[in-house]
Structures are given as C-alpha cells and as structure tokens.
Scaffold this motif. Structure first.
Motif, PDB file in Angstrom:
ATOM      1  N   TYR A   1      -6.319   3.255   2.158  1.00 52.38           N
ATOM      2  CA  TYR A   1      -5.321   3.343   1.088  1.00 52.38           C
ATOM      3  C   TYR A   1      -5.575   2.321  -0.023  1.00 52.38           C
ATOM      4  O   TYR A   1      -4.731   2.123  -0.880  1.00 52.38           O
ATOM      5  CB  TYR A   1      -3.924   3.106   1.660  1.00 52.38           C
ATOM      6  N   GLY A   2      -6.712   1.634   0.035  1.00 54.06           N
ATOM      7  CA  GLY A   2      -7.052   0.685  -1.011  1.00 54.06           C
ATOM      8  C   GLY A   2      -6.664  -0.759  -0.758  1.00 54.06           C
ATOM      9  O   GLY A   2      -6.818  -1.609  -1.623  1.00 54.06           O
ATOM     10  N   TYR A   3      -6.166  -1.074   0.434  1.00 55.40           N
ATOM     11  CA  TYR A   3      -5.832  -2.455   0.785  1.00 55.40           C
ATOM     12  C   TYR A   3      -7.043  -3.110   1.453  1.00 55.40           C
ATOM     13  O   TYR A   3      -7.928  -2.435   1.962  1.00 55.40           O
ATOM     14  CB  TYR A   3      -4.671  -2.506   1.783  1.00 55.40           C
ATOM     15  N   SER A   4      -7.041  -4.420   1.523  1.00 55.28           N
ATOM     16  CA  SER A   4      -8.085  -5.150   2.235  1.00 55.28           C
ATOM     17  C   SER A   4      -7.856  -5.037   3.737  1.00 55.28           C
ATOM     18  O   SER A   4      -6.756  -5.310   4.219  1.00 55.28           O
ATOM     19  CB  SER A   4      -8.073  -6.630   1.841  1.00 55.28           C
TER      20      SER A   4
ATOM     21  N   ASN B   1      -4.821  -7.703   4.652  1.00 54.04           N
ATOM     22  CA  ASN B   1      -3.552  -6.984   4.611  1.00 54.04           C
ATOM     23  C   ASN B   1      -2.735  -7.310   5.850  1.00 54.04           C
ATOM     24  O   ASN B   1      -3.271  -7.489   6.932  1.00 54.04           O
ATOM     25  CB  ASN B   1      -3.824  -5.479   4.509  1.00 54.04           C
ATOM     26  N   ARG B   2      -1.422  -7.369   5.707  1.00 57.69           N
ATOM     27  CA  ARG B   2      -0.540  -7.735   6.826  1.00 57.69           C
ATOM     28  C   ARG B   2      -0.255  -6.573   7.762  1.00 57.69           C
ATOM     29  O   ARG B   2       0.471  -6.711   8.729  1.00 57.69           O
ATOM     30  CB  ARG B   2       0.777  -8.291   6.282  1.00 57.69           C
ATOM     31  N   SER B   3      -0.830  -5.411   7.497  1.00 62.81           N
ATOM     32  CA  SER B   3      -0.592  -4.253   8.347  1.00 62.81           C
ATOM     33  C   SER B   3      -1.079  -4.487   9.771  1.00 62.81           C
ATOM     34  O   SER B   3      -2.087  -5.142  10.005  1.00 62.81           O
ATOM     35  CB  SER B   3      -1.329  -3.035   7.778  1.00 62.81           C
ATOM     36  N   THR B   4      -0.358  -3.900  10.707  1.00 65.94           N
ATOM     37  CA  THR B   4      -0.787  -3.896  12.102  1.00 65.94           C
ATOM     38  C   THR B   4      -2.133  -3.193  12.232  1.00 65.94           C
ATOM     39  O   THR B   4      -2.893  -3.472  13.148  1.00 65.94           O
ATOM     40  CB  THR B   4       0.269  -3.162  12.961  1.00 65.94           C
ATOM     41  N   MET B   5      -2.446  -2.310  11.301  1.00 64.88           N
ATOM     42  CA  MET B   5      -3.678  -1.533  11.352  1.00 64.88           C
ATOM     43  C   MET B   5      -4.864  -2.252  10.699  1.00 64.88           C
ATOM     44  O   MET B   5      -5.961  -1.738  10.689  1.00 64.88           O
ATOM     45  CB  MET B   5      -3.460  -0.161  10.696  1.00 64.88           C
ATOM     46  N   ALA B   6      -4.658  -3.449  10.162  1.00 65.67           N
ATOM     47  CA  ALA B   6      -5.737  -4.238   9.570  1.00 65.67           C
ATOM     48  C   ALA B   6      -6.407  -5.086  10.640  1.00 65.67           C
ATOM     49  O   ALA B   6      -5.890  -5.246  11.743  1.00 65.67           O
ATOM     50  CB  ALA B   6      -5.189  -5.134   8.465  1.00 65.67           C
TER      51      ALA B   6
ATOM     52  N   GLY C   1       2.541  -7.751  12.735  1.00 63.02           N
ATOM     53  CA  GLY C   1       2.121  -7.186  11.461  1.00 63.02           C
ATOM     54  C   GLY C   1       3.283  -6.397  10.870  1.00 63.02           C
ATOM     55  O   GLY C   1       4.377  -6.354  11.427  1.00 63.02           O
ATOM     56  N   GLN C   2       3.031  -5.784   9.757  1.00 64.41           N
ATOM     57  CA  GLN C   2       4.033  -4.942   9.122  1.00 64.41           C
ATOM     58  C   GLN C   2       3.371  -3.625   8.748  1.00 64.41           C
ATOM     59  O   GLN C   2       2.166  -3.480   8.909  1.00 64.41           O
ATOM     60  CB  GLN C   2       4.609  -5.634   7.887  1.00 64.41           C
ATOM     61  N   PHE C   3       4.122  -2.682   8.268  1.00 61.37           N
ATOM     62  CA  PHE C   3       3.559  -1.405   7.860  1.00 61.37           C
ATOM     63  C   PHE C   3       3.590  -1.275   6.345  1.00 61.37           C
ATOM     64  O   PHE C   3       4.534  -1.705   5.691  1.00 61.37           O
ATOM     65  CB  PHE C   3       4.330  -0.238   8.481  1.00 61.37           C
ATOM     66  N   ASN C   4       2.552  -0.651   5.810  1.00 58.13           N
ATOM     67  CA  ASN C   4       2.491  -0.319   4.393  1.00 58.13           C
ATOM     68  C   ASN C   4       3.251   0.995   4.175  1.00 58.13           C
ATOM     69  O   ASN C   4       3.466   1.746   5.126  1.00 58.13           O
ATOM     70  CB  ASN C   4       1.029  -0.156   3.963  1.00 58.13           C
ATOM     71  N   PRO C   5       3.629   1.313   2.936  1.00 64.43           N
ATOM     72  CA  PRO C   5       4.353   2.559   2.678  1.00 64.43           C
ATOM     73  C   PRO C   5       3.628   3.800   3.220  1.00 64.43           C
ATOM     74  O   PRO C   5       4.256   4.705   3.769  1.00 64.43           O
ATOM     75  CB  PRO C   5       4.457   2.608   1.151  1.00 64.43           C
ATOM     76  N   GLU C   6       2.311   3.827   3.092  1.00 65.03           N
ATOM     77  CA  GLU C   6       1.539   4.975   3.562  1.00 65.03           C
ATOM     78  C   GLU C   6       1.645   5.152   5.076  1.00 65.03           C
ATOM     79  O   GLU C   6       1.628   6.271   5.587  1.00 65.03           O
ATOM     80  CB  GLU C   6       0.060   4.814   3.171  1.00 65.03           C
ATOM     81  N   GLU C   7       1.761   4.034   5.785  1.00 67.79           N
ATOM     82  CA  GLU C   7       1.878   4.086   7.241  1.00 67.79           C
ATOM     83  C   GLU C   7       3.259   4.603   7.656  1.00 67.79           C
ATOM     84  O   GLU C   7       3.371   5.383   8.603  1.00 67.79           O
ATOM     85  CB  GLU C   7       1.568   2.713   7.827  1.00 67.79           C
TER      86      GLU C   7
END
Length: 110
Positions: free
Chosen positions: A17-20, A24-29, A45-51
């Motif tokens: 989705y264009g994040y690092s 990125n603080r996502s759980t998926m990073a 972690g946190q979720f991005n809007p796309e997640e």
C-alpha cells in the motif's frame, strides 16, 4: 505469530500500500518495535486503513466487522484495495532467494 495469522486472513505487508515495511507501525510490517517475547507482545502494532478495509471484506473470518471510513480511515487517505492472488499448489513451499523451491530440510538452496 499475529503477523502470520494476518496473512491467513488475507492481509498483505504494508509496502503493498506504499508504506515502509521496516518502519510502519502495522502488525503486518517487519518493524522490530513490534516484537514479542514468546507469545507475549512487548508492543502491539496497529492497522492501516487498508488493513481495516481487508478485514471488513473477509466475512468468513470477521462476519460482524464493518469497515467505516470515518472511524478506520479518519484522515481520508485514498487507496485502492490490493488482494492476494489465487492460491495454488506452491502455497507454503519454502523458496530460496532465487525463487527455487526447496524440498530438503534444512533447505539446500542458498
């Protein structure tokens, strides 16, 4: 482990989705600030809007979750959904850096 469960639910790495993927603080990073000690998270972690959007689309796993843009995307970030491709027989096979499928254990590929 939470990260890998995310993949089973259809979640992608944030770089889709264009994040690092590293910061990125996502759980998926692969952000090493989102670390665990065994199964105990030291920092969530946190979720991005796309997640959140992906979770809202997955009614088999999250039947009652509804993506609400005002709540899950308060900044109004524009995005196009990105989905995993079709599953095939290679899912779960180990691969070497050059893409060859590894069948031995430990993986004989460099």
């Amino acid at each position: 482990m939470v990260h890998e469960f995310g993949h089973t639910f259809g979640m992608l790495h944030p770089d889709a989705y264009g994040y690092s993927i590293a910061t990125n603080r996502s759980t998926m990073a692969y952000n090493y600030k989102n670390v665990t000690r065994g199964l105990n998270p030291l920092m969530f972690g946190q979720f991005n809007p796309e997640e959140f959007f992906t979770m809202g689309e997955n009614k088999r796993v999250f039947p009652d979750f509804r993506y609400v843009a005002a709540v899950h995307n308060p900044t109004g970030k524009k995005f196009k959904p990105v989905y995993f491709g079709c599953m095939n027989d290679e899912i779960g096979m180990r691969r070497s850096a050059d893409g060859k499928i590894c069948t031995g254990y430990p993986c004989p590929c460099p």
